[in-house]
Design a protein around this motif. Structure first.
Motif, PDB file in Angstrom:
ATOM      1  N   TYR A  61       0.833  -1.198   0.000  1.00  0.00           N
ATOM      2  CA  TYR A  61       0.000   0.000   0.000  1.00  0.00           C
ATOM      3  C   TYR A  61       0.876   1.259   0.000  1.00  0.00           C
ATOM      4  N   GLY A  62       1.870   1.289   0.881  1.00  0.00           N
ATOM      5  CA  GLY A  62       2.782   2.423   0.923  1.00  0.00           C
ATOM      6  C   GLY A  62       3.566   2.579  -0.368  1.00  0.00           C
ATOM      7  N   VAL A  63       3.959   1.442  -0.946  1.00  0.00           N
ATOM      8  CA  VAL A  63       4.682   1.463  -2.227  1.00  0.00           C
ATOM      9  C   VAL A  63       3.798   2.070  -3.319  1.00  0.00           C
ATOM     10  N   SER A  64       2.523   1.695  -3.356  1.00  0.00           N
ATOM     11  CA  SER A  64       1.630   2.209  -4.405  1.00  0.00           C
ATOM     12  C   SER A  64       1.398   3.706  -4.255  1.00  0.00           C
ATOM     13  N   LYS A  65       1.324   4.190  -3.028  1.00  0.00           N
ATOM     14  CA  LYS A  65       1.147   5.622  -2.817  1.00  0.00           C
ATOM     15  C   LYS A  65       2.423   6.394  -3.198  1.00  0.00           C
ATOM     16  N   ALA A  66       3.568   5.840  -2.864  1.00  0.00           N
ATOM     17  CA  ALA A  66       4.828   6.466  -3.272  1.00  0.00           C
ATOM     18  C   ALA A  66       4.929   6.506  -4.794  1.00  0.00           C
ATOM     19  N   SER A  67       4.472   5.445  -5.465  1.00  0.00           N
ATOM     20  CA  SER A  67       4.468   5.404  -6.927  1.00  0.00           C
ATOM     21  C   SER A  67       3.580   6.499  -7.493  1.00  0.00           C
ATOM     22  N   GLY A  68       2.416   6.703  -6.878  1.00  0.00           N
ATOM     23  CA  GLY A  68       1.509   7.765  -7.322  1.00  0.00           C
ATOM     24  C   GLY A  68       2.172   9.126  -7.287  1.00  0.00           C
ATOM     25  N   GLU A  69       2.922   9.380  -6.230  1.00  0.00           N
ATOM     26  CA  GLU A  69       3.631  10.659  -6.124  1.00  0.00           C
ATOM     27  C   GLU A  69       4.697  10.791  -7.206  1.00  0.00           C
ATOM     28  N   LEU A  70       5.403   9.718  -7.494  1.00  0.00           N
ATOM     29  CA  LEU A  70       6.433   9.756  -8.542  1.00  0.00           C
ATOM     30  C   LEU A  70       5.815  10.010  -9.914  1.00  0.00           C
ATOM     31  N   TYR A  71       4.677   9.376 -10.179  1.00  0.00           N
ATOM     32  CA  TYR A  71       3.983   9.626 -11.448  1.00  0.00           C
ATOM     33  C   TYR A  71       3.538  11.085 -11.543  1.00  0.00           C
ATOM     34  N   LEU A  72       3.049  11.636 -10.442  1.00  0.00           N
ATOM     35  CA  LEU A  72       2.628  13.037 -10.449  1.00  0.00           C
ATOM     36  C   LEU A  72       3.796  13.973 -10.751  1.00  0.00           C
ATOM     37  N   ASN A  73       4.937  13.655 -10.184  1.00  0.00           N
ATOM     38  CA  ASN A  73       6.126  14.470 -10.456  1.00  0.00           C
ATOM     39  C   ASN A  73       6.483  14.395 -11.942  1.00  0.00           C
ATOM     40  N   TYR A  74       6.336  13.214 -12.532  1.00  0.00           N
ATOM     41  CA  TYR A  74       6.586  13.045 -13.967  1.00  0.00           C
ATOM     42  C   TYR A  74       5.602  13.868 -14.794  1.00  0.00           C
ATOM     43  N   TYR A  75       4.298  13.789 -14.461  1.00  0.00           N
ATOM     44  CA  TYR A  75       3.291  14.520 -15.231  1.00  0.00           C
ATOM     45  C   TYR A  75       3.480  16.038 -15.099  1.00  0.00           C
ATOM     46  N   LYS A  76       3.964  16.480 -13.966  1.00  0.00           N
ATOM     47  CA  LYS A  76       4.255  17.916 -13.813  1.00  0.00           C
ATOM     48  C   LYS A  76       5.449  18.304 -14.683  1.00  0.00           C
ATOM     49  N   ALA A  77       6.512  17.505 -14.641  1.00  0.00           N
ATOM     50  CA  ALA A  77       7.718  17.806 -15.418  1.00  0.00           C
ATOM     51  C   ALA A  77       7.455  17.732 -16.919  1.00  0.00           C
ATOM     52  N   GLN A  78       6.677  16.750 -17.330  1.00  0.00           N
ATOM     53  CA  GLN A  78       6.460  16.511 -18.760  1.00  0.00           C
ATOM     54  C   GLN A  78       5.342  17.372 -19.345  1.00  0.00           C
ATOM     55  N   TYR A  79       4.275  17.574 -18.569  1.00  0.00           N
ATOM     56  CA  TYR A  79       3.079  18.222 -19.114  1.00  0.00           C
ATOM     57  C   TYR A  79       2.654  19.488 -18.362  1.00  0.00           C
ATOM     58  N   GLY A  80       3.376  19.833 -17.295  1.00  0.00           N
ATOM     59  CA  GLY A  80       3.028  21.038 -16.546  1.00  0.00           C
ATOM     60  C   GLY A  80       1.801  20.904 -15.668  1.00  0.00           C
ATOM     61  N   MET A  81       1.392  19.664 -15.374  1.00  0.00           N
ATOM     62  CA  MET A  81       0.220  19.441 -14.524  1.00  0.00           C
ATOM     63  C   MET A  81       0.617  19.635 -13.054  1.00  0.00           C
ATOM     64  N   LYS A  82       0.038  20.626 -12.418  1.00  0.00           N
ATOM     65  CA  LYS A  82       0.361  20.891 -11.010  1.00  0.00           C
ATOM     66  C   LYS A  82      -0.253  19.810 -10.115  1.00  0.00           C
ATOM     67  N   TYR A  83       0.357  19.636  -8.962  1.00  0.00           N
ATOM     68  CA  TYR A  83      -0.201  18.645  -8.038  1.00  0.00           C
ATOM     69  C   TYR A  83       0.191  18.956  -6.607  1.00  0.00           C
ATOM     70  N   VAL A  84      -0.641  18.486  -5.696  1.00  0.00           N
ATOM     71  CA  VAL A  84      -0.292  18.430  -4.278  1.00  0.00           C
ATOM     72  C   VAL A  84      -0.563  17.010  -3.814  1.00  0.00           C
ATOM     73  N   ALA A  85       0.424  16.389  -3.202  1.00  0.00           N
ATOM     74  CA  ALA A  85       0.243  15.058  -2.612  1.00  0.00           C
ATOM     75  C   ALA A  85       0.070  15.245  -1.105  1.00  0.00           C
ATOM     76  N   LEU A  86      -1.143  15.067  -0.645  1.00  0.00           N
ATOM     77  CA  LEU A  86      -1.423  15.216   0.786  1.00  0.00           C
ATOM     78  C   LEU A  86      -1.119  13.901   1.482  1.00  0.00           C
ATOM     79  N   ARG A  87      -0.086  13.922   2.301  1.00  0.00           N
ATOM     80  CA  ARG A  87       0.323  12.719   3.026  1.00  0.00           C
ATOM     81  C   ARG A  87      -0.406  12.676   4.361  1.00  0.00           C
ATOM     82  N   TYR A  88      -1.528  11.934   4.374  1.00  0.00           N
ATOM     83  CA  TYR A  88      -2.362  11.890   5.567  1.00  0.00           C
ATOM     84  C   TYR A  88      -1.739  11.055   6.674  1.00  0.00           C
ATOM     85  N   ALA A  89      -1.970  11.525   7.894  1.00  0.00           N
ATOM     86  CA  ALA A  89      -1.781  10.665   9.058  1.00  0.00           C
ATOM     87  C   ALA A  89      -2.991   9.721   9.120  1.00  0.00           C
ATOM     88  N   ASN A  90      -3.288   9.136  10.269  1.00  0.00           N
ATOM     89  CA  ASN A  90      -4.421   8.212  10.387  1.00  0.00           C
ATOM     90  C   ASN A  90      -5.724   9.007  10.531  1.00  0.00           C
TER      91      ASN A  90
END
Length: 308
Positions: free
Chosen positions: A141-170
């Motif tokens: 689960y943690g790996v998949s969420k980390a992957s999501g953040e990495l993909y978002l960084n790619y989409y921002k770098a490649q396409y200029g899509m802004k993002y915020v990754a909210l890292r929730y506590a419990n």
């Protein structure tokens, strides 16, 4: 502003929908209703029923062209991710990519991604953990969420899509599903009010950072409006062990019975607590509901639900 909230009929998602509706935005909720409920939604929210992995979900993004995509739909049970990593990746990575590709094609300006501040850091070096802490998740689960953040960084770098990754506590609070979802608070509330035994896995000394769901919903609203891209922790910065949590909930429920204990579960962290200073600086956000008050409100919600 038009926003699309995936997982919008779920626990956190429905509160996010509430926050955006109250702020005057047009809100569409996308949910497959596997754990979400129509009853959770404000009547002003339009519900579209589809799975995020489906062509129908991608078509919805392309046709509606929301300015902001708030992605909360997920396989969110850490234990299930350990038992079935492929299912977790299918929902949390491939499902997310399905939406990102549609968003790229339709001009989505910003993505607010529900990440994890508990599972993404793994066993922490410092407490509370800042966003600069190494990410070394110990569950799929943690790996998949980390992957999501990495993909978002790619989409921002490649396409200029802004993002915020909210890292929730419990996250905890009203509408949390006690059946199958990863929510110890809702499970304890339901069992305490029904007069059933409660079980704590391990000694109960494992700690978590518990943040109230309405505070989390407000963070999503602020993140959608902020001129910022990157990860932001959304937590209280306070560690609470599971024994203490149980005591607060039992007190609110008027129950004096002690919990039982069972062996600890694989993939579970011993301590988790996140630093929220970046949220204060970037979003002007800080938690407003302390755990004792949040526990009281949550018990009262489940008490009302039990009488319906």
């Amino acid at each position: 502003m038009k926003v699309l909230v995936t997982g919008g009929a779920g626990f956190i998602g429905s509160h996010v929908c509430d926050a955006f509706v109250k702020a005057g935005h047009e809100v569409i909720a996308l949910d497959n209703l596997s754990s979400g409920k129509k009853e959770n939604l404000d009547p002003r929210v339009r519900l579209e029923v589809a799975d995020i992995r489906s062509p129908e979900a991608a078509q919805l993004v392309r046709s509606e062209r929301p300015q902001v995509l708030l992605h909360l739909a997920a396989q969110m049970d850490v234990r299930r991710s350990v038992e079935d990593p492929r299912f977790d990746a299918d929902a949390n990575i491939l499902g997310f990519l399905n939406l990102l590709e549609a968003g790229r094609a339709s001009g989505v300006q910003k993505v607010v991604f529900s990440s994890t501040g508990g599972a993404i850091y793994g066993e922490q070096d410092v407490f509370p953990a800042p966003e600069t802490h190494a990410t070394r998740p110990i569950s799929p689960y943690g790996v998949s969420k980390a992957s999501g953040e990495l993909y978002l960084n790619y989409y921002k770098a490649q396409y200029g899509m802004k993002y915020v990754a909210l890292r929730y506590a419990n996250v905890y609070g009203p509408r949390q599903n006690p059946h199958g979802e990863a929510g110890v608070v809702s499970i304890f509330c339901t069992r305490l009010l029904a007069g059933q035994d409660c079980t704590i896995y391990g000694e109960g000394k494992q700690t978590r950072d518990f943040v109230y769901v309405e505070d989390v919903a407000r963070a999503n609203l602020l993140a959608a409006e902020a001129d910022y891209s990157g990860p932001i922790n959304i937590g209280t910065g306070v560690e609470t062990d599971i024994n203490r949590l149980f005591s607060l909930l039992a007190q609110s429920a008027g129950v004096s019975k002690s919990p039982g204990h069972a062996p600890g579960r694989p993939g579970e962290q011993m301590r988790s607590c996140i630093d929220n200073r970046r949220a204060q600086e970037v979003l002007g956000w800080r938690p407003t509901v302390e755990l004792a008050e949040g526990a009281r409100r949550t018990v009262e919600y489940f008490r009302r639900e039990a009488t319906h």
